[in-house]
Design a protein around this motif. Structure first.
Motif, mmCIF file in Angstrom:
data_model
loop_
_atom_site.group_PDB
_atom_site.id
_atom_site.type_symbol
_atom_site.label_atom_id
_atom_site.label_comp_id
_atom_site.label_asym_id
_atom_site.label_seq_id
_atom_site.Cartn_x
_atom_site.Cartn_y
_atom_site.Cartn_z
ATOM 1 N N HIS A 162 36.492 100.879 19.998
ATOM 2 C CA HIS A 162 37.227 99.691 20.041
ATOM 3 C C HIS A 162 38.266 100.143 20.714
ATOM 4 C CE1 HIS A 162 34.785 97.429 16.948
ATOM 5 N NE2 HIS A 162 34.940 98.705 16.181
ATOM 6 N N LEU A 163 38.497 99.797 22.031
ATOM 7 C CA LEU A 163 39.617 100.154 22.868
ATOM 8 C C LEU A 163 40.856 99.331 22.525
ATOM 9 C CD1 LEU A 163 37.554 100.234 26.206
ATOM 10 C CD2 LEU A 163 38.084 102.121 24.879
ATOM 11 N N ASP A 164 40.893 98.154 22.367
ATOM 12 C CA ASP A 164 41.926 97.367 22.187
ATOM 13 C C ASP A 164 41.475 96.164 21.116
ATOM 14 O OD1 ASP A 164 41.212 95.429 23.880
ATOM 15 O OD2 ASP A 164 42.222 96.533 25.485
ATOM 16 N N PRO A 165 42.397 95.250 20.986
ATOM 17 C CA PRO A 165 41.878 94.043 19.978
ATOM 18 C C PRO A 165 40.738 93.173 20.700
ATOM 19 C CG PRO A 165 44.361 94.190 20.104
ATOM 20 C CD PRO A 165 43.847 95.246 21.214
ATOM 21 N N HIS A 166 40.408 93.311 22.217
ATOM 22 C CA HIS A 166 39.537 92.535 22.782
ATOM 23 C C HIS A 166 38.437 93.288 23.259
ATOM 24 C CE1 HIS A 166 42.336 89.424 22.319
ATOM 25 N NE2 HIS A 166 43.277 90.236 22.895
ATOM 26 N N ASN A 167 38.537 94.618 23.960
ATOM 27 C CA ASN A 167 37.819 95.169 24.556
ATOM 28 C C ASN A 167 36.862 96.439 23.829
ATOM 29 O OD1 ASN A 167 37.833 94.182 27.409
ATOM 30 N ND2 ASN A 167 40.133 94.427 26.997
ATOM 31 N N CYS A 168 35.715 96.586 24.103
ATOM 32 C CA CYS A 168 34.959 97.749 23.462
ATOM 33 C C CYS A 168 34.253 98.592 24.590
ATOM 34 C CB CYS A 168 33.934 97.332 22.662
ATOM 35 S SG CYS A 168 34.484 96.079 21.386
ATOM 36 N N ASN A 220 34.242 92.875 26.610
ATOM 37 C CA ASN A 220 35.057 91.911 25.826
ATOM 38 C C ASN A 220 34.443 91.605 24.806
ATOM 39 O OD1 ASN A 220 36.714 89.970 24.416
ATOM 40 N ND2 ASN A 220 38.018 89.476 26.204
#
Length: 138
Positions: free
Chosen positions: A92-98, A64
């Motif tokens: 960038h997987l989603d707004p929080h996770n990389c 995150n």
């Protein structure tokens, strides 16, 4: 590549049936290709057990990026091993996770140590090291 040598293999009928299913699942053209692939995989595994052998590894990290100072800590670690890390990919997987994938080259012991350092950074959710050889000896 050297001269091709033919040899026979005896198998239990049930083992052969399981092997045939594996060949089909993995879309091998024939038994020989499957056996060659299994032998190579075993040789790579053995090679990567010797701490002083040269190896190539990929480290996959999921984290995150909102965790305080985590991105900076990971970047610091990577810069301190710039001589071993030969490439990186950041997604960038989603707004929080990389997701970060690093490619390293060096002695098995060094690649494992760097992987453990990075995976162990507080805030990394998941990490995995996959090792292989350059393929020269296969």
């Amino acid at each position: 590549m050297g001269k091709t040598v033919r040899f026979g293999v005896s198998l239990d009928e049930k083992l052969l049936e399981s092997f045939e299913q594996l060949i089909q699942q993995k879309s091998y053209m024939n038994r020989s290709e499957a056996i060659r692939d299994m032998i190579r995989a075993s040789l790579v595994d053995e090679h990567c057990q010797a701490e002083d052998q040269e190896a190539v590894g990929t480290i996959t990290l999921v984290y995150n990026h909102h965790v305080r100072d985590l991105s900076e800590k990971l970047t610091e670690h990577q810069h301190s091993h710039h001589d071993r890390i030969i490439s990186s990919l950041h997604v960038h997987l989603d707004p929080h996770n990389c997701l970060e994938v690093l490619v390293l080259r060096g002695a098995v012991r060094d690649v494992k140590r760097i992987a453990n350092e990075l995976i162990g950074v507080k805030g990394v959710k998941h990490g995995k090291l996959v090792m292989t050889t350059s393929g020269e000896e296969l």
